[in-house]
Design a protein around this motif. Structure first.
Motif, PDB file in Angstrom:
ATOM      1  N   LEU A 105     -63.338  -8.121 -13.453  1.00  0.00           N
ATOM      2  CA  LEU A 105     -64.729  -8.492 -13.728  1.00  0.00           C
ATOM      3  C   LEU A 105     -65.380  -9.145 -12.510  1.00  0.00           C
ATOM      4  O   LEU A 105     -66.541  -8.868 -12.202  1.00  0.00           O
ATOM      5  CB  LEU A 105     -64.799  -9.421 -14.939  1.00  0.00           C
ATOM      6  N   VAL A 106     -64.628  -9.972 -11.803  1.00  0.00           N
ATOM      7  CA  VAL A 106     -65.163 -10.596 -10.589  1.00  0.00           C
ATOM      8  C   VAL A 106     -65.412  -9.541  -9.515  1.00  0.00           C
ATOM      9  O   VAL A 106     -66.447  -9.554  -8.834  1.00  0.00           O
ATOM     10  CB  VAL A 106     -64.218 -11.706 -10.086  1.00  0.00           C
ATOM     11  N   ALA A 107     -64.467  -8.612  -9.361  1.00  0.00           N
ATOM     12  CA  ALA A 107     -64.645  -7.543  -8.375  1.00  0.00           C
ATOM     13  C   ALA A 107     -65.868  -6.690  -8.710  1.00  0.00           C
ATOM     14  O   ALA A 107     -66.619  -6.289  -7.812  1.00  0.00           O
ATOM     15  CB  ALA A 107     -63.390  -6.670  -8.312  1.00  0.00           C
ATOM     16  N   SER A 108     -66.068  -6.431  -9.987  1.00  0.00           N
ATOM     17  CA  SER A 108     -67.235  -5.663 -10.408  1.00  0.00           C
ATOM     18  C   SER A 108     -68.526  -6.399 -10.056  1.00  0.00           C
ATOM     19  O   SER A 108     -69.483  -5.785  -9.570  1.00  0.00           O
ATOM     20  CB  SER A 108     -67.162  -5.397 -11.906  1.00  0.00           C
ATOM     21  N   LEU A 109     -68.555  -7.699 -10.288  1.00  0.00           N
ATOM     22  CA  LEU A 109     -69.729  -8.487  -9.931  1.00  0.00           C
ATOM     23  C   LEU A 109     -69.969  -8.455  -8.418  1.00  0.00           C
ATOM     24  O   LEU A 109     -71.101  -8.283  -7.958  1.00  0.00           O
ATOM     25  CB  LEU A 109     -69.579  -9.930 -10.410  1.00  0.00           C
ATOM     26  N   LEU A 110     -68.912  -8.586  -7.645  1.00  0.00           N
ATOM     27  CA  LEU A 110     -69.052  -8.552  -6.190  1.00  0.00           C
ATOM     28  C   LEU A 110     -69.547  -7.187  -5.705  1.00  0.00           C
ATOM     29  O   LEU A 110     -70.350  -7.117  -4.764  1.00  0.00           O
ATOM     30  CB  LEU A 110     -67.731  -8.921  -5.523  1.00  0.00           C
TER      31      LEU A 110
END
Length: 107
Positions: A54-59
């Motif tokens: 989820l963090v990678a997707s946001l980035l």
């Protein structure tokens, strides 16, 4: 990399992240992979992978657009990914087993 590909990758990573978080729950693990329970270490790893996804997707969304638009797009993809995982758990739960791969044997 073109923005369209980065956005598409963000959507896929978002779906994978929510899938890993779903599989970290005993009920969904059993739906997707059968009655053999996952070990505590596997559950922790799935949670870490889910949050990292989820963090990678946001980035990835932030790399495509400015912060206000990227966060809006990320929330929209999060809702779509949640719907996709819910439908997958309802219709073809065993497909989520693809997200686990070799962790299945370690469970």
């Amino acid at each position: 990399m073109p923005d369209v590909l980065l956005f598409g990758l963000a959507v896929l990573v978002n779906i994978a992240g929510l899938g890993w978080l779903a599989l970290a729950m005993d009920v969904h693990w059993e739906q997707a992979l059968g009655p053999v329970p996952a070990s505590g270490a596997t559950i922790k790893l799935l949670r870490v992978l889910g949050v990292a996804g989820l963090v990678a997707s946001l980035l990835l969304c932030l790399s495509v657009d400015h912060a206000s638009m990227a966060s809006l797009v990320w929330f929209m993809t999060l809702a779509g990914a949640a719907l996709a995982i819910a439908f997958t758990l309802t219709w073809r739960a065993h497909w989520l087993g693809l997200l686990v791969g070799k962790l299945r044997s370690a469970a």
